[in-house]
Enzyme design. Structure first.
Site, mmCIF file in Angstrom:
data_model
loop_
_atom_site.group_PDB
_atom_site.id
_atom_site.type_symbol
_atom_site.label_atom_id
_atom_site.label_comp_id
_atom_site.label_asym_id
_atom_site.label_seq_id
_atom_site.Cartn_x
_atom_site.Cartn_y
_atom_site.Cartn_z
ATOM 1 N N GLY A 38 0.851 -1.186 0.000
ATOM 2 C CA GLY A 38 0.000 0.000 0.000
ATOM 3 C C GLY A 38 0.885 1.233 0.000
ATOM 4 O O GLY A 38 1.877 1.290 0.734
ATOM 5 N N LYS A 39 0.556 2.206 -0.830
ATOM 6 C CA LYS A 39 1.406 3.388 -0.929
ATOM 7 C C LYS A 39 1.565 4.101 0.407
ATOM 8 O O LYS A 39 2.654 4.553 0.752
ATOM 9 C CB LYS A 39 0.851 4.336 -1.990
ATOM 10 N N GLY A 40 0.476 4.199 1.161
ATOM 11 C CA GLY A 40 0.565 4.866 2.446
ATOM 12 C C GLY A 40 1.499 4.150 3.400
ATOM 13 O O GLY A 40 2.404 4.746 3.989
ATOM 14 N N ALA A 41 1.287 2.848 3.563
ATOM 15 C CA ALA A 41 2.116 2.065 4.488
ATOM 16 C C ALA A 41 3.572 2.063 4.052
ATOM 17 O O ALA A 41 4.482 2.231 4.870
ATOM 18 C CB ALA A 41 1.585 0.636 4.585
ATOM 19 N N GLY A 225 16.321 8.767 -13.738
ATOM 20 C CA GLY A 225 16.453 9.728 -12.665
ATOM 21 C C GLY A 225 15.194 10.522 -12.429
ATOM 22 O O GLY A 225 14.089 9.983 -12.447
ATOM 23 N N ALA A 249 7.555 -0.724 -4.799
ATOM 24 C CA ALA A 249 7.819 0.189 -3.668
ATOM 25 C C ALA A 249 8.950 1.169 -3.924
ATOM 26 O O ALA A 249 9.302 1.940 -3.032
ATOM 27 C CB ALA A 249 8.082 -0.572 -2.372
ATOM 28 N N ALA A 250 9.512 1.191 -5.130
ATOM 29 C CA ALA A 250 10.610 2.131 -5.398
ATOM 30 C C ALA A 250 10.137 3.578 -5.276
ATOM 31 O O ALA A 250 10.808 4.421 -4.670
ATOM 32 C CB ALA A 250 11.191 1.882 -6.786
ATOM 33 N N GLY A 251 8.985 3.880 -5.861
ATOM 34 C CA GLY A 251 8.454 5.232 -5.768
ATOM 35 C C GLY A 251 8.090 5.615 -4.353
ATOM 36 O O GLY A 251 8.314 6.752 -3.918
ATOM 37 N N ASP A 252 7.521 4.670 -3.614
ATOM 38 C CA ASP A 252 7.156 4.939 -2.222
ATOM 39 C C ASP A 252 8.397 5.148 -1.361
ATOM 40 O O ASP A 252 8.403 5.983 -0.450
ATOM 41 C CB ASP A 252 6.327 3.778 -1.666
ATOM 42 N N ARG A 285 16.382 -5.166 -4.501
ATOM 43 C CA ARG A 285 15.860 -6.191 -3.602
ATOM 44 C C ARG A 285 14.440 -6.573 -4.003
ATOM 45 O O ARG A 285 13.702 -5.763 -4.552
ATOM 46 C CB ARG A 285 15.831 -5.652 -2.164
ATOM 47 N N GLY A 287 10.555 -7.498 -3.087
ATOM 48 C CA GLY A 287 9.600 -7.207 -2.033
ATOM 49 C C GLY A 287 9.062 -5.804 -2.116
ATOM 50 O O GLY A 287 9.440 -5.005 -2.974
#
Length: 312
Positions: A38-41, A225, A249-252, A285, A287
């Site tokens: 989840g983006k928030g978490a 970039g 999750a890279a953006g988060d 990584r 995940g």
């Protein structure tokens, strides 16, 4: 830096595939795993792992995943006093991971839809926090809840960092000069109404996004970039070349690291560079939240690599 993250908390089902199936086609997956997402978490965990004091405002369901989700946030150092429980399933994301690390994601909101405008406004207004705190929002909760959170943050004098993802319109004037708008190339294309595929196009669009109200607009471009626009001009930060394993999750990670690294002052370049390094580590990584690096890991990465060139 203090931050409150208002947004989604999901359980991710990540399936590794050699190729995405076509219409009516069945393919065999190579792997499957459940993880916190989840983006928030993810953004809350990323900021906490960089040393920020973070409170999460969100909702989980009454299913078997609820305990796993809140425990993961707590173990990362996130204050979960603002996480409520809603009847029904927790938010769920189906993540299809292709060779090379690219992913395709389908999100089912579940309990995230229970975050009401009234609830998030109350959560922000009741915060005991310094004025330089950042309120971080994304678009995996309802648009009305996002805008209510922004209005409440402005009412308290807090800065807002809006990650407009998934793509949605950003009303003119919703953000102020102390705020930040962050989008990737797909979201920038949606807002601009034209493709944004390279730094040159991103520079033009980032400058245009300032007309919506923020003082800083960032367009992230993956392995190309990022480009950031301020009232003083544009900044380009190249990505570090790394071996990509999983972009989930890279953006988060970038958002959380940036929030933790920037104090809202004029010197934003180091925070942009720091967040880009954190994101580079993340993609090496597998995940979602478990791939987010700590502050010590990011600092070690920066010491071991030559400084990225900054173009203004």
């Amino acid at each position: 830096m203090d931050a409150v993250v208002i947004g989604s908390i999901n359980v991710d089902l990540v399936v590794g595939v050699d190729a995405m199936p076509g219409p009516g086609e069945t393919v065999l997956g190579q792997s499957a795993r459940y993880q916190v997402g989840g983006k928030g978490a993810n953004q809350a965990i990323a900021a906490a792992r960089q040393g920020a004091r973070v409170r999460m405002v969100g909702a989980v369901g009454t299913d078997a995943f609820a305990g796993m989700l809140t425990s993961a946030l707590r173990e990362a150092g996130v204050d979960v006093a603002g996480v409520t429980q809603a009847e029904g399933p927790s938010g769920t994301a189906l993540v299809f991971l292709e060779p090379g690390g690219q992913n395709r994601i389908v999100v089912v909101p579940g309990a995230n839809a229970a975050l009401t405008p009234e609830g998030v406004e109350r959560a922000v207004m009741n915060l005991d926090a310094p004025r330089d705190m950042a309120v971080v929002v994304q678009n995996e909760i309802t648009p009305d809840a996002v805008l209510a959170a922004i209005r409440a943050a402005h009412g308290r004098g807090f800065r807002v960092v809006w990650n407009a993802a998934p793509p949605a319109q950003v009303p003119v004037g919703a953000l102020r000069s102390e705020d930040v708008l962050v989008v990737n190339e797909a979201e920038a294309s949606h807002l601009a109404g034209k493709p944004v595929m390279d730094p040159k196009a991103a520079r033009e669009v980032a400058a245009q996004l300032l007309a919506l109200g923020p003082g800083l607009a960032v367009v992230t471009l993956g392995d190309k970039g990022l480009v950031a626009a301020t009232r003083r001009g544009t900044i380009q930060v190249p990505a570090w070349p790394v071996e990509v394993r999983d972009t989930t999750a890279a953006g988060d990670t970038w958002i959380g690291a940036f929030v933790a690294a920037w104090d809202g002052g004029e010197d934003v370049i180091q925070a942009l560079r720091y967040a880009t390094a954190a994101s580079a580590l993340c993609v090496t990584r597998a995940g979602a939240s478990d791939s987010i690096p700590t502050r010590a890991e990011v600092e070690a990465f920066l010491r071991a690599h030559s400084p990225s060139q900054i173009f203004s």
